[in-house]
Structure formats: structure tokens, C-alpha cells
Write an enzyme that holds these catalytic residues in place. Structure first.
Site, mmCIF file in Angstrom:
data_model
loop_
_atom_site.group_PDB
_atom_site.id
_atom_site.type_symbol
_atom_site.label_atom_id
_atom_site.label_comp_id
_atom_site.label_asym_id
_atom_site.label_seq_id
_atom_site.Cartn_x
_atom_site.Cartn_y
_atom_site.Cartn_z
ATOM 1 N N ARG A 120 1.007 -1.137 0.173
ATOM 2 C CA ARG A 120 0.088 0.096 -0.050
ATOM 3 C C ARG A 120 0.940 1.180 0.090
ATOM 4 O O ARG A 120 1.940 1.186 0.383
ATOM 5 C CB ARG A 120 -0.839 -0.084 1.301
ATOM 6 N N LYS A 185 3.575 -6.899 12.047
ATOM 7 C CA LYS A 185 2.712 -7.160 11.040
ATOM 8 C C LYS A 185 2.981 -8.567 10.549
ATOM 9 O O LYS A 185 4.210 -9.015 9.821
ATOM 10 C CB LYS A 185 3.004 -6.074 9.718
ATOM 11 N N ARG A 321 -1.231 4.490 12.703
ATOM 12 C CA ARG A 321 -0.036 4.170 13.698
ATOM 13 C C ARG A 321 -0.386 4.707 14.995
ATOM 14 O O ARG A 321 -1.135 5.524 15.405
ATOM 15 C CB ARG A 321 0.953 4.947 13.347
HETATM 16 C C1 BTN Z 1 0.491 -3.785 2.328
HETATM 17 O O1 BTN Z 1 1.114 -2.823 1.941
HETATM 18 O O2 BTN Z 1 0.284 -4.109 3.380
HETATM 19 C C2 BTN Z 1 -0.246 -4.563 1.107
HETATM 20 C C3 BTN Z 1 0.811 -5.896 0.674
HETATM 21 C C4 BTN Z 1 0.052 -6.633 -0.322
HETATM 22 C C5 BTN Z 1 1.206 -7.461 -0.811
HETATM 23 C C6 BTN Z 1 0.377 -8.466 -1.796
HETATM 24 S S1 BTN Z 1 1.599 -10.035 -2.124
HETATM 25 C C7 BTN Z 1 0.308 -10.436 -3.418
HETATM 26 C C8 BTN Z 1 -0.027 -9.165 -4.101
HETATM 27 N N1 BTN Z 1 0.720 -8.684 -5.089
HETATM 28 C C9 BTN Z 1 1.544 -7.437 -5.191
HETATM 29 O O3 BTN Z 1 2.278 -6.971 -5.502
HETATM 30 N N2 BTN Z 1 0.910 -6.923 -3.784
HETATM 31 C C10 BTN Z 1 -0.151 -7.810 -3.130
#
Ligand code: BTN
Length: 331
Positions: A120, A185, A321
């Protein structure tokens, strides 16, 4: 990359294998074995060279098994998914599905490795080979569901419940869709939407769950993190079982959203939510708002008590946060 998988399967038992023997079994020269081992290392697979003996994985690897995945899915999920793309490597499973849009029916993608995993707020998602689960689900809505804005939260709840199905209770939800265990996390979700206002809508729900991150790869993660290996030890589910549980829960969630069903998701969310009643900072591009987290509204908005009033904040590019954590310099 495809040619690396047979080598990984030979090494997966965790034993030491000589270069000669590996070459014989794969029908390639020792030099070619060495090149492939170097490529595996570059993809984040920790390898140990044992002088005079050969090579072994510094930590065992658990590769995805497509046939076992299909067999483990609930019949309703199997019937709903038009395809499951299982890739050795890809830039991002979300990007892969976006390239295939528009989809006539729901479609999933899993990869052993992502070369440009996306998180994100424009952050990268560390995606070493075989170490985590990288899963995306593409869902075409014929028309925009009335409660589409609740998707981010409901997807996080689906992931938490899938983990509970697999024997990991107590995973907390941090608005809008981080999964946290022991204050660290464990998993994150990236939702990407496309569509016309009032018309058809395409959603991609991308889920990353840390399974067994090698310390080398994890060094670049700048927040406290945990993984299933730490939380569950050797009793943790296989990545294939995890993928099946996630797909079952996510498909059921998207179906209910599509059908306009308002089940008791808010109560289930609230039972797992973190920081309710606590001082928090809400990060967004260009600054942050401070206040007290008062939980979620009907439509999934975050309720923040700040300067004597209750503000509603929408997920978008915001990140929550606890107030005591260090300020961030950049998103
Ligand atoms: C975050 O920042 O918390 C979200 C992370 C999401 C990661 C997943 S892995 C599968 C899918 N492909 C990506 O490139 N991102 C999501």
C-alpha cells in the site's frame, strides 16, 4: 525461472546435495548447476555451500502444489474460479491479473516469487522465493456493489478468519487491512479497483502473508514484522493449505459483497480490531492527523476523534499508527 523449480524440489528435503549429483539428476553440467544456485540465491533463497560436500538450503522450502490446492478448495470456490494461475515468478500477482482484465469470471493468481511486489501507499512488498504467500484474486462485478467501500475491511477479516481456520487465533486487525500478531505485521492487503461510476467494477484483492522470511530478505523491511514460522513453528500450515483457506474465505466474502448481503462482518471485525479508544496518528500524503481511534462506521470509515469532533476517514492512501510510534519521513 521455470528451470529453477526442479532444482529447488531436489533441495527441498533440506539435505546436502553434491553439485555432481544435482547435475546428474537434472541432466545438466556442474557449471550449469552452480549458475542456477547463484540465481536462486539472488531470488532470496538462502543457500549454504558445504566445502567438499555440496549445497543445502539454509532453511527448508515449501513450494506450492497446484493439484493439492485445487483438491483442497471448497467446491463452491472451485466452481466460482475460472482459473488459478500458479507462476514461478512474476512482477506482481496483482499486476499479472490487471494485465488480463477484463475477466469474464473470478480468477486467482499465486506466485512463488515477485520481482516487484507492491504494498500500500506505493511501498514495495518484500517477496523472496517460497518464503511467503503472494496471492491475488480478481473479481468482476457486473455492477458496483452498494457496499464496495467496505471491501478493504472485509478482505482483512476474511484473511484473519482463514488464519483462524488453520489454527492461528488472536490475529488483530489494524484499519483498514493490516493483520497484526504480537504487535508485528503478519500480512497485508492491496486492493486495486477499476471501473465506471455506477457501472461494471473490477476488483483485485492482493494478499501477502509472511510465512518463513529468511533474515537476509527481511532486513529491508522497515517495520516490526512477524511470520507464521515464528508464530506457529513447524505446526504451521503448508503454503498450499494457506492458499486454499484464503481463497475459500475471500471468494465467500466477495460473493456476499456482490449479493448485497450485509452479514455480521462489522461485529466480527470489531472483535479483532486493534487500538480502539487509543491515541493514534493517521498518515496520509502530505501529513498526519492525530486523535483517538473510535472504531469503524457502518461504511467501513475510520472514526477519529480529533479537536473535539468525530471525523470519518476513508481508507484510500491512509495508514494508521499508534501515537507512540516514530514519525515517518515518506510514505
Ligand atoms: C501492504 O502494504 O500491507 C499490502 C501488501 C500486499 C502484498 C500482496 S502480495 C500479493 C499481491 N501482489 C502484490 O504486488 N501485492 C499484493
Amino acid at each position: 525461472m521455470d528451470e529453477l523449480i526442479p532444482l529447488l524440489r531436489l533441495l527441498a528435503d533440506g539435505d546436502t546435495h553434491s553439485g555432481n549429483r544435482l547435475g546428474e539428476r537434472l541432466g545438466i553440467s556442474r557449471a550449469a548447476v552452480w549458475k542456477r544456485l547463484a540465481r536462486l540465491q539472488a531470488l532470496g533463497v538462502p543457500l549454504e555451500a558445504r566445502p567438499g560436500r555440496g549445497y543445502r538450503l539454509a532453511q527448508p522450502i515449501d513450494l506450492l502444489d497446484g493439484a493439492a490446492l485445487k483438491a483442497a478448495l471448497a467446491p463452491a470456490t472451485r466452481a466460482r474460479l475460472a482459473a488459478i494461475d500458479l507462476l514461478p515468478t512474476v512482477d506482481s500477482t496483482n499486476a499479472h491479473l490487471a494485465r488480463l482484465a477484463p475477466w469474464p469470471a473470478p480468477r486467482a493468481c499465486l506466485a512463488e516469487h515477485q520481482s516487484a511486489g507492491r504494498g500500500r501507499r506505493g511501498r514495495p512488498w518484500v517477496s523472496p522465493l517460497g518464503a511467503s504467500l503472494y496471492l491475488s484474486l480478481a473479481w468482476p462485478f457486473r455492477e458496483r456493489p452498494a457496499a464496495l467501500e467496505t471491501l478493504a475491511l472485509r478482505a482483512a477479516l476474511a484473511v484473519a478468519e482463514a488464519l483462524e481456520d488453520l489454527g492461528l487465533p488472536g490475529v488483530g486487525l489494524k484499519w483498514p487491512n493490516d493483520l497484526v500478531a504480537d504487535g508485528r505485521k503478519l500480512a497485508g492487503i492491496l486492493i486495486e479497483l477499476q471501473g465506471e461510476w455506477g457501472g461494471a467494477q473490477q476488483a483485485i484483492v492482493g494478499v501477502g502473508v509472511n510465512v518463513h522470511l529468511p533474515p537476509e530478505a527481511a532486513r529491508t523491511i522497515d517495520r516490526p514484522w512477524t511470520d507464521l514460522a515464528t508464530l506457529m513453528g513447524p505446526e504451521r500450515p503448508s503454503r498450499t493449505a494457506l492458499a486454499a483457506a484464503l481463497l475459500d474465505r475471500l471468494c465467500a466474502t466477495l460473493e456476499r459483497l456482490e449479493g448485497g448481503e450485509d452479514d455480521d462482518w462489522r461485529e466480527r471485525w470489531r472483535a479483532r480490531e486493534l487500538y480502539r479508544g487509543e491515541p493514534v496518528r493517521l498518515l496520509q500524503e502530505g501529513g498526519e492527523i492525530q486523535g483517538v481511534y473510535r472504531g469503524i462506521a457502518e461504511d467501513g470509515a475510520l472514526l477519529l476523534e480529533s479537536d473535539g469532533r468525530l471525523r470519518r476517514c476513508y481508507a484510500g492512501e491512509m495508514s494508521l499508527r499508534p501515537a507512540h510510534t516514530q514519525p515517518e519521513t515518506a510514505p
